[in-house]
Design an enzyme around this catalytic site. Structure first.
Site, short mmCIF file in Angstrom:
data_model
loop_
_atom_site.label_atom_id
_atom_site.label_comp_id
_atom_site.label_asym_id
_atom_site.label_seq_id
_atom_site.Cartn_x
_atom_site.Cartn_y
_atom_site.Cartn_z
CG ASP A 155 31.97 -9.27 -19.09
OD1 ASP A 155 31.88 -10.43 -18.71
OD2 ASP A 155 31.11 -8.68 -19.75
CE LYS A 188 27.31 -9.19 -17.47
NZ LYS A 188 28.47 -9.73 -18.21
CG ASN A 245 31.24 -8.10 -14.67
OD1 ASN A 245 30.67 -8.90 -13.93
ND2 ASN A 245 31.46 -8.32 -15.94
CG ASP A 289 37.07 -9.42 -16.22
OD1 ASP A 289 38.08 -9.96 -16.66
OD2 ASP A 289 35.97 -9.43 -16.81
CB THR A 337 22.28 -9.18 -19.56
OG1 THR A 337 21.93 -8.13 -20.46
CG2 THR A 337 23.69 -8.92 -19.04
C1 LIG Z 1 40.18 -15.53 -12.84
C2 LIG Z 1 40.48 -14.27 -12.20
C3 LIG Z 1 41.84 -13.73 -12.25
C4 LIG Z 1 39.43 -13.26 -12.20
C5 LIG Z 1 39.54 -12.55 -10.86
N1 LIG Z 1 38.31 -11.90 -10.65
C6 LIG Z 1 37.32 -12.55 -10.09
O1 LIG Z 1 37.29 -13.67 -9.65
C7 LIG Z 1 36.14 -11.70 -10.04
N2 LIG Z 1 35.54 -11.67 -8.72
C8 LIG Z 1 35.62 -10.63 -7.87
C9 LIG Z 1 34.83 -10.99 -6.80
C10 LIG Z 1 34.52 -10.13 -5.69
C11 LIG Z 1 33.24 -10.11 -5.14
C12 LIG Z 1 32.92 -9.23 -4.11
C13 LIG Z 1 33.92 -8.40 -3.62
C14 LIG Z 1 33.95 -7.37 -2.66
C15 LIG Z 1 32.87 -6.90 -1.85
N3 LIG Z 1 32.94 -5.87 -1.05
C16 LIG Z 1 31.71 -5.74 -0.49
C17 LIG Z 1 31.21 -4.80 0.43
C18 LIG Z 1 29.88 -4.89 0.82
C19 LIG Z 1 29.07 -5.88 0.30
C20 LIG Z 1 29.58 -6.80 -0.61
C21 LIG Z 1 30.91 -6.70 -0.99
N4 LIG Z 1 31.65 -7.43 -1.86
N5 LIG Z 1 35.20 -6.86 -2.61
N6 LIG Z 1 35.95 -7.50 -3.51
C22 LIG Z 1 35.20 -8.44 -4.13
C23 LIG Z 1 35.53 -9.31 -5.17
C24 LIG Z 1 34.31 -12.24 -7.07
N7 LIG Z 1 34.79 -12.67 -8.25
#
Ligand SMILES: CC(C)CCNC(=O)Cn1cc(-c2ccc3c(-c4nc5ccccc5[nH]4)n[nH]c3c2)cn1
Length: 262
Positions: free
Chosen positions: A129, A131, A134, A147, A164
């Site tokens: 995924d 895009k 992500n 992802d 999308t």
């Molecule tokens: C089911 C599973 C194993 C999937 C695991 N992946 C997720 O859950 C995908 N995920 C990643 C995030 C996520 C969102 C934001 C961040 C950020 C982050 N760094 C930033 C710096 C400045 C402004 C915003 C930021 N967000 N670091 N790591 C993240 C990780 C949210 N959901």
């Protein structure tokens, strides 16, 4: 792990990820992104088993361009995912800000994503995924596939396509089974969007986007000026017959990548 092991900081992203917070693990002072999922929401959408499978897959993926899942824990009402913190945030915000990327920056990103996908395919994991929504950016400017799509994938299976369609290859739009070559298509879409600021088959109506995808109605605008090498690479990736798409290993040897990627 328990919640007491962490100091919780500001919310990250815009809540579209559900709840993700900046957090610091108290003993190591290690900064992480702590994602909170509500069990009743997971139950409602019957994604518990999918989540367990995704967690299982993700916790075994170790690659500089794939966001790490360090671990997880849960309490009465919530599941917590301990995720790698990407210091420079969301790539698509950067793309919106500068409209489109230079050929060098685009090629560098595409090459790192190709290497991450080769790694995933080597472990029989596909459809990461990829895009812009992500993709996150690490402290050294490196891309991290985050992802978020795991939930989108799951809901997609149960609901009509939401969000999308731009990144879906013909075989998914026509919902025939798909293989690792879907990721080559999506990477081609991403490369086009890095260079032009919009995905190639964008249209007002979903039905028009569908049609443009299945017809591979690929057009290159005259502005911004983009090298013919870049257009050649994109043309070799956006091929309807998935077996005819440029393999990722060949992508890394393509002149445009060799001459432009850092
Ligand atoms: C089911 C599973 C194993 C999937 C695991 N992946 C997720 O859950 C995908 N995920 C990643 C995030 C996520 C969102 C934001 C961040 C950020 C982050 N760094 C930033 C710096 C400045 C402004 C915003 C930021 N967000 N670091 N790591 C993240 C990780 C949210 N959901």
């Amino acid at each position: 792990w328990t919640l007491n092991d962490f100091d919780i900081g500001k919310p990250l992203g815009r809540g579209k990820f559900g709840h993700v917070y900046l957090a610091r693990e108290k003993r190591s002072n290690h900064i992480v992104a702590l994602k909170v999922l509500f069990k009743n929401q997971l139950k409602q959408s019957q994604v518990e088993h999918q989540l367990r499978r995704e967690v299982e897959i993700q916790s075994h993926l170790r690659h500089p361009n794939i966001l790490r899942l360090y671990g997880y824990f849960y309490d009465q009402k919530r599941v917590y995912l301990i995720l790698e913190y990407a210091a420079k945030g969301e790539l698509y915000k950067e793309l919106q800000k500068c409209k489109y990327f230079s050929e060098r920056r685009a090629a560098t990103y595409v090459a790192s994503l190709a290497r991450a996908l080769i790694y995933c395919h080597g472990k029989h994991v596909i459809h990461r995924d990829i895009k812009p929504e992500n993709l996150l950016v690490g402290a050294q400017g490196e891309l991290k596939i985050a992802d978020f799509g795991w939930s989108v994938h799951t809901f997609n299976r149960r609901r009509t396509m939401c969000g999308t369609l731009d990144y879906l290859p013909p075989e998914m739009v026509e919902s025939v089974e798909h293989d690792a070559n879907v990721d080559i298509w999506s990477l081609g879409i991403l490369c086009y969007e890095f260079l032009y600021g919009v995905p190639p088959f964008e249209a007002k109506e979903h039905s028009d986007t569908y049609r443009r995808i299945v017809q591979v109605d690929l057009k290159f605008p005259s502005r911004p000026v983009v090298s013919s090498a870049a257009k050649d690479l994109i043309t070799q990736m956006l091929v309807k017959d998935s077996s005819q798409r440029l393999p990722l290993k060949k992508l890394l040897e393509h002149p445009w990548i060799v001459q432009n990627a850092d």
